[in-house]
Write a protein that holds these residues in place. Structure first.
Motif, PDB file in Angstrom:
ATOM      1  N   LYS A   5      14.007 -15.429 -75.039  1.00 40.22           N
ATOM      2  CA  LYS A   5      12.798 -14.984 -76.276  1.00 40.22           C
ATOM      3  C   LYS A   5      12.642 -15.898 -77.239  1.00 40.22           C
ATOM      4  N   ILE A   6      12.046 -16.587 -77.265  1.00 42.17           N
ATOM      5  CA  ILE A   6      11.950 -18.112 -78.271  1.00 42.17           C
ATOM      6  C   ILE A   6      10.865 -17.436 -79.466  1.00 42.17           C
ATOM      7  N   VAL A   7      10.877 -17.830 -80.727  1.00 42.30           N
ATOM      8  CA  VAL A   7      10.171 -18.428 -81.518  1.00 42.30           C
ATOM      9  C   VAL A   7       9.961 -19.599 -82.530  1.00 42.30           C
ATOM     10  N   LEU A   9       8.104 -21.322 -85.305  1.00 43.32           N
ATOM     11  CA  LEU A   9       7.253 -20.958 -85.991  1.00 43.32           C
ATOM     12  C   LEU A   9       7.148 -22.704 -87.317  1.00 43.32           C
ATOM     13  N   ILE A  85       9.672 -10.951 -87.633  1.00 45.27           N
ATOM     14  CA  ILE A  85      11.401 -10.905 -86.151  1.00 45.27           C
ATOM     15  C   ILE A  85      12.148  -9.403 -86.083  1.00 45.27           C
ATOM     16  N   PRO A  90      13.668 -11.845 -80.889  1.00 48.79           N
ATOM     17  CA  PRO A  90      13.956 -13.299 -80.378  1.00 48.79           C
ATOM     18  C   PRO A  90      15.830 -13.940 -80.189  1.00 48.79           C
ATOM     19  N   VAL A  93      14.394 -18.952 -82.634  1.00 44.70           N
ATOM     20  CA  VAL A  93      13.684 -19.313 -83.527  1.00 44.70           C
ATOM     21  C   VAL A  93      13.535 -20.491 -83.820  1.00 44.70           C
ATOM     22  N   SER A  95      12.241 -23.382 -86.597  1.00 45.08           N
ATOM     23  CA  SER A  95      11.505 -23.681 -87.365  1.00 45.08           C
ATOM     24  C   SER A  95      11.216 -25.571 -87.309  1.00 45.08           C
ATOM     25  N   LEU A 104      11.964 -18.585 -93.975  1.00 45.46           N
ATOM     26  CA  LEU A 104      12.747 -18.434 -92.275  1.00 45.46           C
ATOM     27  C   LEU A 104      14.360 -18.222 -92.697  1.00 45.46           C
ATOM     28  N   TYR A 111      17.196  -9.457 -91.334  1.00 46.86           N
ATOM     29  CA  TYR A 111      17.684  -9.030 -89.534  1.00 46.86           C
ATOM     30  C   TYR A 111      18.167  -7.814 -89.718  1.00 46.86           C
ATOM     31  N   ILE A 118      19.389 -20.278 -84.919  1.00 46.37           N
ATOM     32  CA  ILE A 118      18.609 -20.673 -86.059  1.00 46.37           C
ATOM     33  C   ILE A 118      18.088 -21.487 -86.311  1.00 46.37           C
TER      34      ILE A 118
END
Length: 185
Positions: A5-7, A9, A85, A90, A93, A95, A104, A111, A118
């Motif tokens: 899972k990749i977010v 931003l 988040i 994820p 992440v 940004s 972020l 969290y 990150i």
């Protein structure tokens, strides 16, 4: 085999420079291995959720009015982002802009699960940009940049556009050498 899972931003949906690069990365990820989510920070509350072509996205509205109030709202947006988040959980992440980088990294303090990797990006030579735009930077913003930007050390990696930019972040902004990676030529 579980998908990573990749977010991603983004600060807005202006399809320019960094945003365009971010969307290209998302579009070119192998869907067998990765599950990307895009979170867009809608600073002025103008973005319509259906205006994005990418289906797996969230819009974080801050309704900023600019100035010092904007900076406070930016920090408060960190709580909203932490909630997103925490729900997504994820692995990574990413940004792509200064404002979203700060949000972020502040959100990471809230969290409630194992912190994701990150990665933050800066697409400018910060000292040059800061010097060129000094007239719009107040005393408070100078303090903000000088001291608060050190939060970048909380990221696993800061990707920058050049070797010169890398040296600038290390020498002038106090970012640890092992955190900063310059894009290859």
């Amino acid at each position: 085999l579980m998908k990573k899972k990749i977010v991603f931003l983004m600060p807005n949906f202006d399809v320019i420079g960094a945003q365009k690069m971010c969307l290209n990365v998302i579009e070119n990820l192998d869907n067998k291995d990765y599950l990307p989510t895009l979170i867009v920070l809608d600073e002025f509350g103008l973005l319509k959720k259906d205006s994005l072509k990418f289906n797996n996205h969230l819009v974080l509205k801050s309704n900023s009015k600019g100035g010092l109030i904007s900076k406070i709202q930016t920090i408060l947006s960190s709580f909203k982002l932490a909630n997103f988040i925490n729900n997504l959980k994820p692995d990574v992440v990413v940004s792509i802009a200064p404002g979203t980088n700060i949000i972020l990294l502040v959100s990471a303090f809230f969290y409630n699960f194992k912190r994701p990797r990150i990665i933050i990006e800066e697409h400018q030579h910060l000292s040059t940009s800061f010097e060129m735009d000094k007239s719009s930077h107040s005393f408070y913003m100078s303090i903000f940049y000088k001291y608060f930007l050190k939060i970048y050390n909380k990221a696993n990696c800061l990707k920058v556009v050049s070797q010169s930019s890398k040296e600038d972040f290390i020498k002038n902004w106090g970012i640890k050498k092992d955190k900063v990676k310059a894009k290859p030529k």
